[in-house]
Design a protein around this motif. Structure first.
Motif, PDB file in Angstrom:
ATOM      1  N   UNK A   1     -10.161  10.118 -11.046  1.00 27.57           N
ATOM      2  CA  UNK A   1     -10.573   9.383  -9.057  1.00 27.57           C
ATOM      3  C   UNK A   1     -11.980   9.867  -8.585  1.00 27.57           C
ATOM      4  N   UNK A   2     -12.575   8.816  -8.297  1.00 27.28           N
ATOM      5  CA  UNK A   2     -14.385   9.261  -7.654  1.00 27.28           C
ATOM      6  C   UNK A   2     -13.779   7.882  -5.912  1.00 27.28           C
ATOM      7  N   UNK A   3     -14.678   9.045  -5.386  1.00 28.56           N
ATOM      8  CA  UNK A   3     -14.329   8.705  -3.754  1.00 28.56           C
ATOM      9  C   UNK A   3     -16.380   7.927  -2.979  1.00 28.56           C
ATOM     10  N   UNK A   4     -16.012   7.261  -3.446  1.00 31.14           N
ATOM     11  CA  UNK A   4     -17.665   6.688  -2.585  1.00 31.14           C
ATOM     12  C   UNK A   4     -17.606   6.647  -0.846  1.00 31.14           C
ATOM     13  N   UNK A   5     -18.540   7.167   0.071  1.00 29.52           N
ATOM     14  CA  UNK A   5     -18.616   7.369   1.135  1.00 29.52           C
ATOM     15  C   UNK A   5     -19.824   5.966   1.670  1.00 29.52           C
ATOM     16  N   UNK A   6     -19.284   5.575   2.561  1.00 30.21           N
ATOM     17  CA  UNK A   6     -20.531   4.303   3.377  1.00 30.21           C
ATOM     18  C   UNK A   6     -19.637   4.304   4.661  1.00 30.21           C
ATOM     19  N   UNK A   7     -20.695   3.802   5.489  1.00 27.92           N
ATOM     20  CA  UNK A   7     -20.638   4.322   6.969  1.00 27.92           C
ATOM     21  C   UNK A   7     -19.751   3.556   7.757  1.00 27.92           C
ATOM     22  N   UNK A   8     -18.763   2.005   6.850  1.00 27.23           N
ATOM     23  CA  UNK A   8     -17.625   1.586   6.953  1.00 27.23           C
ATOM     24  C   UNK A   8     -16.629   1.462   6.456  1.00 27.23           C
ATOM     25  N   UNK A   9     -17.048   2.137   5.140  1.00 23.69           N
ATOM     26  CA  UNK A   9     -15.870   1.346   4.116  1.00 23.69           C
ATOM     27  C   UNK A   9     -16.072   2.613   3.322  1.00 23.69           C
ATOM     28  N   UNK A  10     -14.541   3.000   2.401  1.00 22.24           N
ATOM     29  CA  UNK A  10     -14.896   3.860   1.821  1.00 22.24           C
ATOM     30  C   UNK A  10     -13.569   3.741   0.534  1.00 22.24           C
ATOM     31  N   UNK A  11     -14.647   4.100  -0.794  1.00 27.60           N
ATOM     32  CA  UNK A  11     -13.993   3.193  -1.909  1.00 27.60           C
ATOM     33  C   UNK A  11     -13.131   4.335  -3.203  1.00 27.60           C
ATOM     34  N   UNK A  12     -12.041   4.493  -3.397  1.00 34.14           N
ATOM     35  CA  UNK A  12     -11.470   5.410  -3.956  1.00 34.14           C
ATOM     36  C   UNK A  12     -11.146   4.636  -5.722  1.00 34.14           C
ATOM     37  N   UNK A  13     -11.817   4.938  -6.620  1.00 37.92           N
ATOM     38  CA  UNK A  13     -11.373   4.714  -7.796  1.00 37.92           C
ATOM     39  C   UNK A  13     -10.479   5.375  -8.512  1.00 37.92           C
ATOM     40  N   UNK A  14      -9.220   4.462  -9.619  1.00 36.45           N
ATOM     41  CA  UNK A  14      -8.234   5.725 -10.039  1.00 36.45           C
ATOM     42  C   UNK A  14      -8.511   4.454 -11.444  1.00 36.45           C
ATOM     43  N   UNK A  15      -8.970   5.601 -11.902  1.00 34.58           N
ATOM     44  CA  UNK A  15      -8.873   4.454 -13.626  1.00 34.58           C
ATOM     45  C   UNK A  15      -7.296   4.875 -13.977  1.00 34.58           C
ATOM     46  N   UNK A  16      -6.921   4.002 -14.982  1.00 40.78           N
ATOM     47  CA  UNK A  16      -5.774   4.401 -16.383  1.00 40.78           C
ATOM     48  C   UNK A  16      -6.299   4.029 -16.866  1.00 40.78           C
ATOM     49  N   UNK A  17      -5.458   4.016 -18.621  1.00 43.18           N
ATOM     50  CA  UNK A  17      -6.315   3.504 -20.017  1.00 43.18           C
ATOM     51  C   UNK A  17      -6.585   2.534 -20.060  1.00 43.18           C
ATOM     52  N   UNK A  18      -6.171   1.513 -19.482  1.00 48.03           N
ATOM     53  CA  UNK A  18      -6.087   0.011 -19.265  1.00 48.03           C
ATOM     54  C   UNK A  18      -6.535  -1.238 -17.614  1.00 48.03           C
ATOM     55  N   UNK A  19      -7.128   0.509 -17.148  1.00 45.94           N
ATOM     56  CA  UNK A  19      -6.639  -0.842 -15.698  1.00 45.94           C
ATOM     57  C   UNK A  19      -7.585   0.196 -14.981  1.00 45.94           C
ATOM     58  N   UNK A  20      -8.359  -0.424 -13.600  1.00 46.81           N
ATOM     59  CA  UNK A  20      -8.532  -0.189 -12.796  1.00 46.81           C
ATOM     60  C   UNK A  20      -8.463  -0.093 -11.287  1.00 46.81           C
ATOM     61  N   UNK A  21      -8.102   1.135 -10.577  1.00 47.30           N
ATOM     62  CA  UNK A  21      -7.916   0.785  -8.634  1.00 47.30           C
ATOM     63  C   UNK A  21      -8.971   0.620  -7.872  1.00 47.30           C
ATOM     64  N   UNK A  22      -9.214  -0.015  -7.619  1.00 45.13           N
ATOM     65  CA  UNK A  22     -10.366   0.105  -6.674  1.00 45.13           C
ATOM     66  C   UNK A  22      -9.271   0.269  -5.081  1.00 45.13           C
ATOM     67  N   UNK A  23      -9.208   1.657  -3.848  1.00 43.69           N
ATOM     68  CA  UNK A  23      -8.731   1.260  -3.186  1.00 43.69           C
ATOM     69  C   UNK A  23     -10.002   0.867  -2.300  1.00 43.69           C
ATOM     70  N   UNK A  24      -9.697   0.330  -1.502  1.00 44.67           N
ATOM     71  CA  UNK A  24     -10.651   0.055  -0.242  1.00 44.67           C
ATOM     72  C   UNK A  24     -10.144   0.075   1.520  1.00 44.67           C
ATOM     73  N   UNK A  25     -11.111   1.098   2.225  1.00 47.09           N
ATOM     74  CA  UNK A  25     -10.913   1.796   3.534  1.00 47.09           C
ATOM     75  C   UNK A  25     -11.766   1.488   4.199  1.00 47.09           C
TER      76      UNK A  25
END
Length: 137
Positions: A1-25
């Motif tokens: 899992x990776x979190x990417x900070x930005x001024x107005x946006x935070x992305x959290x990337x969660x991966x599994x064997x055949x898919x990726x989920x990017x959570x947009x905050x």
């Protein structure tokens, strides 16, 4: 899992064997849209066998034309890679923008598996390179 900070946006990337989920905050706007495109593009490049890319939108704040442009760019890139794009838990504000701009069905419709995923490398099916001309002139 990776979190990417930005001024107005935070992305959290969660991966599994055949898919990726990017959570947009946060807000997907002129200042932050590029971050989402970069993350989605990096995930597509790193995972050539990826089947599904999920954008989890429940915590999406404001979205402007650059945010919509980012979603369209991600759709084009996933389609080219033969990856199904899922926009999940969309807030009403996002659905409203998609309806007003006529992009709702384009971005949310179920995507079929592309020929790149169903044909093997030696099946003889090769597309001709594009010449950049449409032949109608």
């Amino acid at each position: 899992m990776t979190t990417h900070p930005e001024q107005h946006l935070h992305l959290t990337t969660v991966d599994s064997p055949d898919s990726i989920r990017i959570e947009i905050h946060g807000d997907l706007d002129h200042d932050s849209a590029g971050l989402l495109v970069e993350e989605a593009t990096a995930q597509l490049a790193a995972r050539p066998s990826l089947a599904d890319l999920h954008l989890h939108c429940a915590h999406l704040g404001a979205i402007d034309s650059m945010g919509l442009s980012a979603l369209l760019m991600i759709h084009r890139r996933t389609t080219a890679a033969g990856v199904r794009l899922h926009m999940e838990d969309r807030p009403a504000t996002l659905d409203r923008i998609l309806h007003v701009t006529g992009t709702f069905d384009y971005l949310t419709a179920a995507q079929p598996v592309s020929p790149a995923q169903t044909t093997g490398p030696d099946d003889g099916a090769h597309a001709a390179p594009s010449t950049g001309q449409d032949g109608s002139t």
